[in-house]
Design a protein around this motif. Structure first.
Motif, mmCIF file in Angstrom:
data_model
loop_
_atom_site.group_PDB
_atom_site.id
_atom_site.type_symbol
_atom_site.label_atom_id
_atom_site.label_comp_id
_atom_site.label_asym_id
_atom_site.label_seq_id
_atom_site.Cartn_x
_atom_site.Cartn_y
_atom_site.Cartn_z
ATOM 1 N N GLY A 144 0.819 -0.977 0.182
ATOM 2 C CA GLY A 144 -0.012 -0.084 0.016
ATOM 3 C C GLY A 144 0.921 1.366 0.055
ATOM 4 O O GLY A 144 0.471 2.327 -0.676
ATOM 5 N N LEU A 145 2.009 1.135 0.587
ATOM 6 C CA LEU A 145 2.880 2.417 0.695
ATOM 7 C C LEU A 145 3.370 2.550 -0.545
ATOM 8 O O LEU A 145 3.623 3.694 -1.086
ATOM 9 C CB LEU A 145 4.051 2.182 1.822
ATOM 10 N N ASP A 164 -6.402 7.177 -0.343
ATOM 11 C CA ASP A 164 -5.807 6.026 0.148
ATOM 12 C C ASP A 164 -6.914 5.114 0.773
ATOM 13 O O ASP A 164 -7.668 5.596 1.649
ATOM 14 C CB ASP A 164 -5.029 6.771 1.581
ATOM 15 N N ALA A 181 -6.891 1.984 1.897
ATOM 16 C CA ALA A 181 -6.266 0.703 2.585
ATOM 17 C C ALA A 181 -7.426 0.241 3.400
ATOM 18 O O ALA A 181 -7.232 -1.053 3.647
ATOM 19 C CB ALA A 181 -4.813 1.179 2.965
ATOM 20 N N GLN A 182 -8.123 1.169 3.991
ATOM 21 C CA GLN A 182 -9.027 0.682 5.094
ATOM 22 C C GLN A 182 -10.598 0.635 4.658
ATOM 23 O O GLN A 182 -11.237 0.296 5.443
ATOM 24 C CB GLN A 182 -8.716 1.606 6.204
ATOM 25 N N SER A 211 -4.010 -1.188 -0.150
ATOM 26 C CA SER A 211 -2.962 -1.941 0.594
ATOM 27 C C SER A 211 -3.855 -3.452 0.748
ATOM 28 O O SER A 211 -5.081 -3.339 0.881
ATOM 29 C CB SER A 211 -2.606 -1.422 1.807
ATOM 30 N N LYS A 243 -6.274 -6.157 6.375
ATOM 31 C CA LYS A 243 -7.252 -5.222 5.572
ATOM 32 C C LYS A 243 -8.399 -5.930 5.351
ATOM 33 O O LYS A 243 -8.339 -7.389 5.304
ATOM 34 C CB LYS A 243 -6.602 -4.579 4.301
HETATM 35 C C1 LIG Z 1 -2.392 -0.336 5.631
HETATM 36 C C2 LIG Z 1 -2.231 1.102 5.413
HETATM 37 C C3 LIG Z 1 -1.357 1.761 4.518
HETATM 38 C C4 LIG Z 1 0.005 0.738 4.184
HETATM 39 O O1 LIG Z 1 -0.295 -0.293 3.552
HETATM 40 P P1 LIG Z 1 0.966 -1.400 3.596
HETATM 41 O O2 LIG Z 1 0.617 -2.255 2.602
HETATM 42 O O3 LIG Z 1 1.286 -1.788 4.790
HETATM 43 O O4 LIG Z 1 2.185 -0.593 2.899
HETATM 44 C C5 LIG Z 1 -1.336 2.936 3.909
HETATM 45 N N1 LIG Z 1 -2.592 3.801 4.403
HETATM 46 C C6 LIG Z 1 -3.391 3.319 5.393
HETATM 47 C C7 LIG Z 1 -4.446 4.308 5.850
HETATM 48 C C8 LIG Z 1 -3.418 1.995 5.849
HETATM 49 O O5 LIG Z 1 -4.290 1.570 6.941
#
Ligand SMILES: *Cc1c(COP(=O)(O)O)cnc(C)c1O
Length: 369
Positions: free
Chosen positions: A60-61, A157, A159-160, A181, A186
């Motif tokens: 995700g990063l 973003d 990811a969540q 991510s 997740k």
């Molecule tokens: C988990 C997360 C990331 C990073 O994801 P990774 O796959 O661990 O690099 C970035 N932003 C948010 C809000 C996250 O919860």
């Protein structure tokens, strides 16, 4: 009764034979990096969002970082980020040598407050990275309006918030390039590290694919100084299997959340998560605000209930960012949230009995002393 913060058995045990078959096929394929499973997953994930393109990357990063790279954001540029987010959002901005500019969240959703964005825009501002924190969308309608007015890029973003809706539209489809991510915890998680971008732009899609693979479109011809950040072929195969269950798991998360809300609605020491009328919440985390947070956490721990704090220190107060010279009091909302937030266990497979037990103990903590 023991209530672990997270457990994958209910998701993974029923799929184990499918996973093992996928692993066998993977071995036999003789193709271990950027093969057919990555392509298949990218197609399926784009289709799930009704968006044209998805490109898998290593995390995700990296997804946020590569999005910033492709948008040509770098030194002397400023990028607006929430003051209360996971550090990865901010790290990606640092990686391209741009400056993170923090904006405080709304109290109701804990997401970036659109009304506080404009005052932070300067001639150097290039992009906004809204984060759909805990599983509920940020106010993308207002954020896109501001972005259009000031000609800024938007990178969601997500990811969540896999599968969350905002005005009937899925998150990860509003911004210009969106990052996600598939970290195991997740809502859609790989069995290792993985991430992706989604975009409606063929150009950005092609650029991300180039940047993730040494800056080359044609093997051994390098157009830019690229990276090695590819979605792993085996993880893609596993994600493809798990994607079919994401909606069901999200529904289960919602049912569990409603049970928490029902059980805890009369505990006045607690503020429960609230979902705005135009949003669906996918409850990546079930986060309450509470008085005597640390004591409650300790009390629950003594009763074999694991909880976590997301996140105990806001980015502007992290040691890694001390060079930005922020001090306590600069982002009071983010700081107060860091002091009051507590994440309760919530994941597919958690039982009603476990939820009732957690709620019983929370009530005992406030009312039986
Ligand atoms: C988990 C997360 C990331 C990073 O994801 P990774 O796959 O661990 O690099 C970035 N932003 C948010 C809000 C996250 O919860």
């Amino acid at each position: 009764m023991r209530v672990p913060f997270l457990n994958f058995d209910a998701q993974h045990q029923p799929l184990k034979s499918q996973f093992l078959k996928a692993f066998e096929d993977f071995i036999d394929s003789n193709y271990y990096v950027l093969g057919n499973k990555v392509k298949e997953f990218e197609k399926a994930y784009a289709k799930f969002h009704s968006i044209a393109y998805c490109a898998g990357v290593a995390s995700g990063l990296d997804a946020i970082y590569l999005a910033l790279k492709v948008l040509n954001i770098g030194k002397n540029d400023e990028v607006i980020v929430p003051s209360n987010t996971y550090i990865a959002t901010v790290l990606a901005v640092s990686y391209v040598q741009a400056k993170p500019v923090f904006v405080e969240p709304e109290w109701i959703t804990y997401n970036i407050d659109p009304q506080k964005i404009e005052e932070k825009i300067t001639t150097r501002t290039k992009a906004i990275i809204p984060v759909h924190l805990y599983g509920q969308a940020a106010n993308m309608i207002e954020i896109m309006k501001i972005a259009n007015k000031y000609h800024l890029w938007v990178i969601e973003d997500n990811a969540q918030a896999h599968g969350a809706l905002h005005h009937q539209q899925m998150t990860a489809t509003f911004g210009h390039i969106n990052a996600t991510s598939f970290y195991p915890s997740k809502n859609l998680g790989a069995l290792g590290d993985a991430g992706a971008i989604t975009t409606a732009s063929e150009h950005f899609y092609e650029q991300v694919k180039m940047y993730r693979n040494y800056g080359s479109k044609v093997r051994y011809y390098n157009e830019v100084i690229g990276y090695n950040s590819r979605l792993d072929e085996l993880q893609a195969a596993l994600l493809l299997i798990k994607l079919q269950h994401l909606q069901t798991w999200n529904q289960e998360r919602n049912q569990l959340a409603q049970r928490y809300i029902q059980n805890l609605k009369n505990v006045s020491e607690i503020i429960l998560p609230q979902t705005l009328p135009n949003n669906t919440h996918v409850y990546h985390l079930f986060v309450i605000r509470c008085v005597k947070r640390n004591e409650l956490m300790e009390f629950l721990k003594k009763n074999e209930i694991d909880t976590l704090i997301h996140y105990p220190i806001p980015p502007h107060l992290q040691k890694a960012y001390q060079h930005l010279n922020f001090k306590k009091g600069d982002f009071p909302i983010a700081e107060q949230l860091a002091d009051e937030m507590l994440s309760l266990p919530l994941y597919p497979g958690l039982s009603n009995e476990q939820i009732d037990y957690v709620c019983e103990k929370i009530q005992a903590f406030y009312y039986e002393k």
